[in-house]
Design an enzyme around this catalytic site. Structure first.
Site, PDB file in Angstrom:
ATOM      1  N   SER A  55       7.467   4.595   9.680  1.00 41.59           N
ATOM      2  CA  SER A  55       7.491   3.500   8.720  1.00 41.59           C
ATOM      3  C   SER A  55       6.101   2.917   8.535  1.00 41.59           C
ATOM      4  CB  SER A  55       8.458   2.418   9.194  1.00 41.59           C
ATOM      5  OG  SER A  55       7.811   1.602  10.140  1.00 41.59           O
ATOM      6  N   LYS A  56       6.006   2.051   7.544  1.00 44.35           N
ATOM      7  CA  LYS A  56       4.735   1.396   7.257  1.00 44.35           C
ATOM      8  C   LYS A  56       4.235   0.619   8.461  1.00 44.35           C
ATOM      9  CE  LYS A  56       4.917   1.053   2.281  1.00 44.35           C
ATOM     10  NZ  LYS A  56       4.599   0.303   1.076  1.00 44.35           N
ATOM     11  N   ARG A  57       5.173   0.118   9.253  1.00 43.11           N
ATOM     12  CA  ARG A  57       4.786  -0.710  10.397  1.00 43.11           C
ATOM     13  C   ARG A  57       4.295   0.104  11.592  1.00 43.11           C
ATOM     14  NH1 ARG A  57       9.062  -2.630   8.200  1.00 43.11           N
ATOM     15  NH2 ARG A  57      10.350  -1.335   9.527  1.00 43.11           N
ATOM     16  N   ASP A  58       4.597   1.422  11.600  1.00 38.59           N
ATOM     17  CA  ASP A  58       4.256   2.222  12.782  1.00 38.59           C
ATOM     18  C   ASP A  58       2.765   2.393  12.965  1.00 38.59           C
ATOM     19  OD1 ASP A  58       6.792   2.611  13.714  1.00 38.59           O
ATOM     20  OD2 ASP A  58       7.154   4.252  12.322  1.00 38.59           O
TER      21      ASP A  58
ATOM     22  N   PRO B 256       0.836  -1.205   0.000  1.00 41.33           N
ATOM     23  CA  PRO B 256       0.000   0.000   0.000  1.00 41.33           C
ATOM     24  C   PRO B 256       0.873   1.257   0.000  1.00 41.33           C
ATOM     25  CG  PRO B 256       0.098  -0.963   2.187  1.00 41.33           C
ATOM     26  CD  PRO B 256       0.814  -1.910   1.287  1.00 41.33           C
TER      27      PRO B 256
END
Ligand code: GLU
Length: 507
Positions: free
Chosen positions: A263-266, A16
């Protein structure tokens, strides 16, 4: 004549789109609009190992939702079709071969096992960071070290190879980037990057340069993570003898505490979305939340991103689309990272909620009203909006006042114990209900002035009686003015609620 401004957003469909990517697209879009130029969408999908199904469609839908649509590119067509690099595959080889012919590239036959072994060796010898570069290349298996007939035989034989860029030695690479100014590098720090693989696929570097050139891109505006690639790209433009576009690298978006890149994971881990739209991982099925599904207005989201790295030079914070285009300039993009502020993002949404015309707000609220099982007219929904916008950040927040749609089922126990005097309060409210019965017209103003008169006549204070009236109407002591709630739900309903409330609290 000035060249027509042409910029591109060139995402790789590996997942995404992160909100940093949306910001890159936004700045490109604004720059193009400001200069009456073109904004292209190019999909960089040469790394097929990282291809994620659905990512491209997600990217296009996200840009649409944000209202920052390209006028050329994947999904939009244009004079340089196709705009998907995998479909442009046949054209890249000729460019790699052109560099070989010009002495700026060479074939390399070293296998990945051989390269791994060399790297391990170097590490063991306390020389980490071994590079395939202007020195080491002369000890490797490539068209610079092998005799020409062997090179041709290997290629004819189908031996795997790559084409590497021949980075010159002892050259100063100087180039100008818009936000940072002059960047100076020694070519000795740069390795011989792979440009082309024997499977016929170009690497990012080759495809990116060739496409920017052939698509007549004038300005490359992209994330700071690409700054380290800029010297190589500058060298490649020199090698092709092409005029390079101007480069601008956008500062990082940092986590709210300023500790590192967002980041994308945050995202959901820190309690806010990092993606414009909800994303379902096609492999794991895991859902990541999106700004759209969280109830944000796309314009509020975009306005927030505008100021996350760019500053207008005055204290204006709310920008219409036209104002954004008018005010935007690359020169005012900051050099250092910008901390993302989720609370400020909510603030933007609240401002946009307040700016939305009541007609439109009512349309947005209607589905929530229905899904909560209520049925009201649009006019009624508009009046709900009038009462609730000041207290809401999101459209859905306006549903917190369920008492605007139905009588309260419970009464705030704390408020009851503090304010309700059994035997006394019930009689007072019943009397007040009788007064209301005679009130015409039943407007907020009339109710309020009649109420004042009522308590004055009784010799009572506002603080003693108003909470009782509120409790009857809403079951709580918070929310919009009781007179406004009463006027909206109507005289008979108010009288019913008072009767029900008295019955409940006096029993
Ligand atoms: N495909 C690269 C990315 O995914 C584009 C970098 C660039 O804009 O040059 O970010």
């Amino acid at each position: 004549m000035e060249k027509r401004v042409r910029v591109r957003f060139a995402p790789s469909p590996t997942g995404p789109l992160h909100m940093g990517g949306v910001r890159t697209a936004l700045y490109n879009y604004l720059f193009a609009k400001k200069h009456g130029g073109d904004f292209l969408l190019r999909v960089e999908d040469t790394d097929q190992g990282r291809y994620v199904p659905g990512a491209e469609a997600y990217i296009i839908e996200s840009l649409k939702w944000c209202g920052i649509e390209p006028n050329e590119g994947v999904g939009y067509g244009g004079p340089h079709e196709p705009y998907r690099q995998s479909e442009r595959k046949p054209m890249y080889r000729a460019y790699a071969e052109e560099l070989i012919a010009k002495g700026w590239a060479y074939y390399a036959f070293d296998t990945s096992e051989e390269l791994d072994a060399i790297r391990k060796h170097a590490e063991a010898a306390k020389m980490p960071n071994w590079q395939y570069n202007s020195i080491s290349r002369m000890t490797m298996k490539n068209s610079l070290t092998l005799p020409e007939d062997q090179v041709q035989a290997r290629i004819a034989n189908g031996d795997p190879y790559v084409i590497r860029f021949k980075m010159p030695r002892n050259e100063e690479v100087r180039f100008h980037v818009i936000i940072r100014g002059w960047v100076v590098f020694s070519s000795n720090e740069l390795d011989d990057k792979v440009l082309f693989k024997s499977d016929g696929m170009p690497t990012y570097h080759l495809a990116n340069i060739v496409d920017d050139h052939t698509m007549e891109i004038t300005h490359v505006i992209r994330g700071e993570e690409w700054l380290p690639s800029a010297p190589l790209h500058g060298m490649m433009y020199r090698a092709f003898e092409w005029e390079a576009p101007q480069f601008a690298h956008l500062p990082l978006i940092l986590k709210p505490d300023g500790n590192g890149k967002l980041s994308k994971r945050d995202g959901d881990r820190l309690g806010f979305p990092v993606f414009p739209l909800e994303w379902k991982d096609p492999e794991t099925g895991a859902i990541s939340s999106g700004y759209r599904e969280n109830g944000y207005f796309p314009d509020a989201f975009i306005n927030m991103l505008l100021l996350l790295g760019w500053a207008p030079g005055n204290n204006q914070e709310i920008f219409t689309r036209e104002e954004m285009i008018e005010a935007f300039s690359i020169e005012r993009i900051g050099k250092s990272g910008s901390k993302f502020d989720p609370e400020k993002t909510k603030w933007f949404n609240q401002q946009y909620l307040r700016m939305t015309p009541r007609e439109k707000l009512a349309d947005l609220l209607m589905p929530f009203i229905r899904s909560n099982g209520y049925s009201v007219s649009k006019e009624y929904a508009m009046q709900v909006c009038d009462l609730m916008t000041e207290r809401a950040v999101f459209v859905a927040d306006m549903m917190q006042g369920t008492y605007l749609f139905e009588a309260p089922k419970t009464y705030d126990a704390d408020a009851v114990s503090k304010k309700w005097k059994k035997g006394e309060s019930g009689a007072l409210m019943t009397e007040w209900s009788g007064v209301l019965g005679t009130l015409e017209p039943f407007t907020s103003e009339e109710i309020e002035s009649r109420f004042k008169q009522f308590i004055t006549d009784k010799g009572l204070g506002m603080g003693a009686v108003m909470p009782l009236f509120r409790l009857m109407l809403t079951g709580t002591l918070t929310g919009p003015a009781a007179s406004a709630v009463a006027a909206l739900v109507g005289k008979e309903e108010v009288q019913r609620r008072i009767a029900a409330g008295v019955a409940a609290l006096e029993s």
